[in-house]
Structures are given as C-alpha cells and as structure tokens.
Design a protein around this motif. Structure first.
Motif, PDB file in Angstrom:
ATOM      1  N   GLU A   1     -14.291  31.244 -13.533  1.00  0.00           N
ATOM      2  CA  GLU A   1     -13.770  29.940 -13.962  1.00  0.00           C
ATOM      3  C   GLU A   1     -14.693  29.325 -15.017  1.00  0.00           C
ATOM      4  O   GLU A   1     -14.248  28.808 -16.037  1.00  0.00           O
TER       5      GLU A   1
ATOM      6  N   THR B   1      -8.646  34.978  -9.289  1.00  0.00           N
ATOM      7  CA  THR B   1      -9.512  34.502 -10.368  1.00  0.00           C
ATOM      8  C   THR B   1      -9.967  33.067 -10.171  1.00  0.00           C
ATOM      9  O   THR B   1     -10.844  32.605 -10.878  1.00  0.00           O
ATOM     10  N   SER B   2      -9.350  32.351  -9.220  1.00  0.00           N
ATOM     11  CA  SER B   2      -9.777  30.965  -9.034  1.00  0.00           C
ATOM     12  C   SER B   2     -10.145  30.743  -7.573  1.00  0.00           C
ATOM     13  O   SER B   2      -9.625  31.428  -6.687  1.00  0.00           O
TER      14      SER B   2
ATOM     15  N   ASP C   1      -9.180  28.537  -5.609  1.00  0.00           N
ATOM     16  CA  ASP C   1      -7.985  28.223  -4.828  1.00  0.00           C
ATOM     17  C   ASP C   1      -7.271  29.476  -4.363  1.00  0.00           C
ATOM     18  O   ASP C   1      -6.799  29.554  -3.227  1.00  0.00           O
TER      19      ASP C   1
ATOM     20  N   SER D   1     -15.311  34.126  -8.369  1.00  0.00           N
ATOM     21  CA  SER D   1     -14.254  33.322  -8.991  1.00  0.00           C
ATOM     22  C   SER D   1     -14.848  32.083  -9.654  1.00  0.00           C
ATOM     23  O   SER D   1     -14.359  31.634 -10.680  1.00  0.00           O
ATOM     24  N   TYR D   2     -15.922  31.572  -9.047  1.00  0.00           N
ATOM     25  CA  TYR D   2     -16.573  30.408  -9.630  1.00  0.00           C
ATOM     26  C   TYR D   2     -17.135  30.742 -11.007  1.00  0.00           C
ATOM     27  O   TYR D   2     -16.961  29.998 -11.984  1.00  0.00           O
TER      28      TYR D   2
ATOM     29  N   ARG E   1     -14.317  30.987 -18.325  1.00  0.00           N
ATOM     30  CA  ARG E   1     -13.090  30.597 -19.005  1.00  0.00           C
ATOM     31  C   ARG E   1     -13.249  29.231 -19.658  1.00  0.00           C
ATOM     32  O   ARG E   1     -12.832  29.000 -20.791  1.00  0.00           O
TER      33      ARG E   1
END
Lengths: 495, 228
Positions: free
Chosen positions: A250, A137-138, A140, A246-247, A253
C-alpha cells in the motif's frame, strides 16, 4: 465432530456386546469339536478387531465380556462362571491381559494415525490460506480472508484485527488493557463471553514490528488442547506476515501516486509558464501601447482585435485545464442519450464557424447512420478539440475534413487535415497530458486537448487513434460503439 | 424612440461594468445590481425592459430568482452562465428565462441577443397573420401546409407541429422539456430521444445540409434554437 465421535463409540459398545454374545452362542454347540485354546484365540481376535475399529473403550468392554463368556460357555462346568481347574483360570486371565494390551496398543496407533491425518488437513488449509493471502494487496483484503478462514476452520465469529493505533479506543470484548497485556506476553489470551463461548486474543507479530492483535470468539472446546492453540498461533503468524506485506505494498502504491502527481504538477507549471505567460505578456504589451495614445487609428483597431483573440485563446486554455482537472478527478458522470450523430457534429461546426470565420470544414456523412448513445456535451468537446487542432496545425487555405462512417459495430468519426502531420514516433505519446507536437511551439495551447479527448472517448468505451495521411497531414479517428438503439414507435400520420 | 432600460444583475464588478459600458454605448439605459435582493428592488422600482442575470449570485440561487420574478413580470431574461453549469442553465430556461450566454461571451453576441429579445417584446404586427416565413419556406398555419418556393413539403403531423412551434419562436432557445410538452404534451417531457429523432427527420426534410443546419440549430445539452 465431537458428537460424531460419541455416536461411533456407542455403536462400538453395541457391536462389542452383541458380537461377543452372538458369537459365543453360535460357537458353543461346537465346544466338543474345537480346542479350548483356539476358542480363546478367537476371543482375542474379536478384541483386536474392536480396538482397531472403535478404540480403547469398546475393546476393553469386549475383552471383559469375552472372558466371562469364555468361562460361562466353554470352560467346564458349562453354563456356569465357576472355573474349577487352575489352567483354565490362567488361560482366561492371560486372554484378558492380552486383549487389554493389544487393544491399548492398537487404539494408540489409531490415535496417532488420526492425529497425523488431522495435521495434514490443517497444513493443507494453512497452505491454502497462505496462498490466498499472497494475493491480497490491501490490509482490508487480508482481514477479510482471515475472517473467512477462522469462521470455516474454528467456527469463529466477531473476527477483528486491532491495529496498534486503535488500542486505546478498543471497545466490546477486548479492552485496551487486555490488548496491551496480550502484546506484552506474546501469547494467546482468552476470556469467557456471555454465551459460554470464549473471546480469544492473539498477538500478530511480524518480522519488523507488531501488526496488532487478532481477536475472535469461539467455542471453549476449540481452545482446549495445546495442539489447537499451536494451530491458532501458526495462523496468527501467517496473518501477521501478510498484513505487514500488504502494508508495504500500500505504501509503495501511494508513493507511486505521489510521484505521478508530482510529475503532473511540474508539467502543469511548465505549461502555464510558457503557454499562458507568452500570450499574457503580449496582451499587456499591446494594451499599454494603445494606452500611450500614439497608435494610428487603423493600427489601433488591429491591435484591439489581436487583444481580443489572445484573451479568447487564454480563456479556452483555462477551460481545457479545468475540464481536465474535472475529468482526471474521476468525478464526471456520463449523461448518455441516444441521438443522431449529426446533432453533435452540427453543434461543433456551429462553434467552429463563430471562432474561425474563414476556415472551411467539409463533412462527409455516410447515409443511414444509426443513432448513437453518447453524452453530447462531452463528445462535442472531443470533436471541438480535434477540429481546433486540425485548424491550428494546418495552413489556413486548406480545408479540414470530417468523415463519418460505420465500421463493423462502431461509428468512426475521422478528422483529417493537410498540415505537417505528426512526427512518426509521436502517435502514442500524443494523447498524454501536456504532450505537444512540438515543445515551445509558437502555436498557442497547453497540450491538453488530446488527452481530454482520449479520456472522454474511453469513458464511452471507444478508442481514439492518430495517423499520418499518405499525402500530407494527419487523421484523428474516434471510434464509438454503436450498441442497440431503442425502437421509436412512429405514432405519426401525415400532417 | 424611448430609451430602453436594461437591468444587469451580476456580482462580478468587472463583468458588470464591461457589459454596462457596451450597452450604454449602444444607447440603452442601464441599471445595475450585485445581489438578488438588490435586483428585486431595482426590478420593481425601474421596471426594466430586459434583465441580464448571472446565475451564480452570492445571496440566492438565480433559478429561484427567475421563478419569483416570473410570478409578476414577463420581462425577457437573458442568462449569463459559466461553462460548467449546463444543468442550471436548463433549469433557468425551464423556469422562464428566455436565452442564455456562456462565459466568456463576445460583446457583439451579447448585443445581438439583447436586440433580438427586445424586438420580440414589441407588439408584433405579424402576430395575427396565420403564416410563418423563413428562408424560402412558408408555413400556412390554417391549412397546415409547408411549402418551399411554392413546392409542398411532406411532413408528418408531429414534424409539422414541431416545425411550426420552432418557427413561431425564432431566435429563442427552446429546451428539450419545453418542446416536448408543447409538441407531444405534458406526459412526454422526459423522452428526449423522441425529440432528437424527430428533429433529425425534420432536418433531413428542410435543411440543405443536415449536418450543418441553417435553421434548426442545436444548443448542446440544452435544446434547440430556430434561426429564420
């Protein structure tokens, strides 16, 4: 991989030479019983077997050796390489050609099969990577998974993703110019590093925009074939899509958090405007009235008393606001210690007695309660908030009850009143921030007490629930896990 | 009777003035300081009978100030602190402060604490007597016996030492560390659980309602206060 291939080739040559020589020696005594053409067929069979098992090289060697052995052992004159009859020479040449052609065909087939199975392994790995990346999800997490994958599949090290924003500050093996070139040319670039390895850069192009450049260091042979480069390009495109996703996740969120903070801010504002401004208005009014000097002495005393009470109540609400800010910032640390629960209850009731001199709080403590591991300061806040609520929301002549008992592996502290109770649909939302039993209530408060209580109790691994009593009024139940208290050695004798 | 002098060290002018006015109305001499350095000068020049000290001073940590002051004076110190300063409150008491009040405090409460601290400072005629009295209890320090209305109460050694020490310091906040070092000895100062368990036992024996004690009061996060 390469080493294994080489050693299997060597074994192939070994078996080719040894098998042909031994076979020839074994069959040579039978040369009068077996027809020469059948012997030639036997040699062809051996060459085919070698081609299937070990590939072209050993098969060719076997074919050459086979024709020599054929000439030496079987073609008259025996034990001489000389071939006197034209037909035998023809047979030997045909055998050699057939062996070479068959070995070439079989080894090509084998190459294709190997290629197909390697491709299938690669696609399985790619599929697994895609699946793992779907769970990331991120950014990283995506980078971490990519690093692991590249290390496992290509033996890559120094894996790094250069985001478009970091190009200018890029250092080490990748220079800003190289990164820009990579993006412009849309293809894999590589340059040698110190230890005879190569540093590869590949653009991460996704649907909406470029996500940056993926850089990693590998053995030079890894980048050798077009096939391998295509494989790396496929990996890069999968990573690019995952990064892009994922970007966006993020970003979604963060937007959500921003909305929640916005909602919180507006409820703080409305709470402050009603619940704090009302008592402040009263304070100013009363103070001005007294300052005019026309209030009779006994009335004046009464008003001063009221001013004091209002100020104390505002101060408590400020405390609650600050406390909640501290708790919701997540910066508080539980300072837990084993202690008898009476200790905290006693301290709470002491506080209550100074604030409400005329209210009775009855306590019913079960016998032999074990000590409990709590942060006394925070649990005191919980009990205080609950008792304060009970007192505020019930008639002044009714007692507030506190019941403490053990329920299975938990300690239950119930605080019950004989007030109006809770509107039945309210028992869940009651613990949310700025929720009040009634909006615009004449009872002072900002609706923080219960959410503070809930936050603290949950930090202790406990639960808090609210329920109406059968008769009238409500009960708030705090349950805290008991755990295993340490033993205290009683090194103590009679005085 | 001489008027007693009280030094108020507080950087918030409004609070300083409110406290000063209340104390003056009660007949005390009041001097004021807004910083720790000014307070040190005032304390040396005026020799106050009591210090009221805010822990959050602009120029210096209040706890350090107490340590330095205790090097040359035994004048009682009453701490004023904000709610969030639990640990600095304990540090201040361990450094030698005598009592504390949490803001916002009531003036009546403040005056009561001030009187209690000043009273303790006066030479105590009772001090030479080997008995301590509270409620209907009597502690005979020579024979190490505690009686309630003439009936002996059975206490263990530690319970006795704890009760005797508490009763000898009525009205005063005693931190966990202080009590542990006095009753158990210096090596036990971190064993707060011990103390809590023994206080629990003691309450069971001397309090009518251990959950709502009359004598051994809990100062949550700080320690205990004995109320005769």
């Amino acid at each position: 991989m390469r080493f294994l291939q080489q050693s299997s080739q060597a074994i192939g040559y070994f078996w080719g030479v040894l098998g042909t020589c031994l076979g020839s020696l074994l069959i040579s005594p039978l040369r009068n019983l077996v027809d020469l053409s059948n012997v030639a067929l036997l040699y062809v069979l051996a060459v085919v077997v070698m081609a299937v098992s070990f590939g072209r090289g050993p098969a060719v060697v076997t074919a050459l050796l086979a024709s020599l052995c054929y000439a030496y052992f079987f073609v008259p004159p025996h034990f001489s390489l000389a071939i006197t009859e034209g037909q035998y020479l023809l047979a030997a040449i045909i055998m050699l050609v057939v062996a070479l052609v068959v070995s070439h065909l079989t080894s090509r087939l084998k190459q294709h099969a190997d290629f197909a199975s390697r491709k299938s392994v690669e696609s399985t790995k790619l599929y697994e990577l895609t699946q793992e990346l779907a769970g990331a999800t991120s950014p990283d997490a995506v980078i971490e998974l990519t690093t692991g994958f590249l290390a496992a599949s290509f033996g890559a090290c120094q894996v790094r993703v250069y985001f478009p924003g970091d190009f200018e500050s890029a250092s080490g093996p990748a220079s800003p110019a190289l990164l820009k070139q990579c993006i412009e040319q849309h293809e894999l670039l590589s340059r040698p590093t110190s230890q005879g390895r190569f540093y590869a850069l590949i653009p991460l192009a996704a649907a909406s925009s470029s996500q940056g450049v993926l850089g990693f260091e590998v053995e030079s042979s890894t980048l050798g074939s077009q096939d391998a480069v295509e494989h790396i390009e496929t990996v890069a495109s999968i990573v690019a899509v995952a990064l892009e996703r994922s970007y966006f996740a993020e970003k979604a969120r963060q937007t959500e958090i921003k909305h929640a903070a916005e909602a919180l801010r507006s409820s703080i504002l409305s709470a402050l405007s009603h619940d704090l401004r009302t008592p402040l208005t009263a304070l100013v009014g009363m103070a001005e009235t007294i300052a005019m000097g026309k209030v009779p002495a006994d009335k004046q005393q009464q008003m001063l008393e009221a001013i004091r009470n209002q100020a104390v109540s505002i101060s408590q609400q400020m405390t609650n606001l600050l406390e909640m800010a501290k708790l919701s910032a997540g910066k508080f640390k539980l300072n837990q210690a084993w202690q008898p629960v009476e200790e905290v209850i006693g301290a709470t009731l002491q506080q209550v007695a100074t604030q409400w001199k005329n209210r009775t709080v009855t306590v019913d403590l079960a016998r032999d309660l074990p000590p409990i591991n709590i942060d006394a300061v925070l649990i005191e806040r919980v009990l205080w908030n609950l008792v304060e609520n009970a007192i505020k929301y019930s008639p002044a002549d009714t007692p507030v009850e506190m019941l403490v008992k053990r329920v299975d592996a938990e300690m239950e502290i119930a605080i019950c009143d004989s007030g109006t109770g809770i509107a039945s649909d309210n028992t869940e939302t009651l613990f949310e921030l700025f929720q009040r039993g009634k909006t615009e209530s004449e009872i002072p408060g900002v609706g923080l007490g219960l959410s503070i209580a809930k936050t603290i109790v949950e930090a202790h691994g406990g639960t808090i629930t609210a329920r109406n009593r059968d008769g009238c009024g409500s009960c708030f139940r705090v349950r805290l896990p008991l755990g295993n208290p340490p033993c205290f050695e009683e090194m103590d004798g009679p005085a | 009777m001489d008027m007693e002098t009280i030094l108020i060290v507080e950087d918030e002018q409004q609070i300083r003035e409110a406290v000063a006015m209340a104390l003056q109305c009660e007949g005390f001499n009041v001097c004021e300081a807004g910083t720790a350095s000014h307070a040190a000068v005032q304390a040396a020049a005026r020799q106050p009978d009591l210090l009221i000290l805010d822990l959050g001073l602009p120029d210096r940590d209040g706890v350090d100030f107490i340590r330095d002051y205790r090097a040359w004076s035994t004048t009682p110190i009453l701490i004023l602190s904000a709610r969030s300063e639990e640990s600095s409150k304990v540090d201040a008491l361990d450094a030698g402060a005598d009592d504390y009040l949490t803001k916002p405090f009531g003036i009546a409460e403040l005056l009561a604490r001030v009187r209690a601290l000043l009273r303790r400072r006066q030479p105590d005629q009772q001090a030479s007597l080997p008995t301590l009295l509270f409620g209907d209890y009597l502690i005979d320090c020579v024979n190490r016996v505690v009686t309630r209305a003439g009936v002996a109460i059975h206490l263990t050694q530690i319970e006795y030492r704890l009760l005797a020490f508490l009763a000898a310091n009525p009205g005063r906040v005693l931190t966990h560390r202080h009590l542990l070092s006095q009753v158990w000895g210096g090596q036990a100062v971190e064993n707060h659980q011990y103390l809590r368990v023994y206080v629990g036992h003691l309450r069971q024996k001397i309090e009518d309602n251990p959950a709502q004690p009359r004598h051994i009061l809990t100062e949550i996060g700080v320690g205990y206060r004995f109320q005769p």
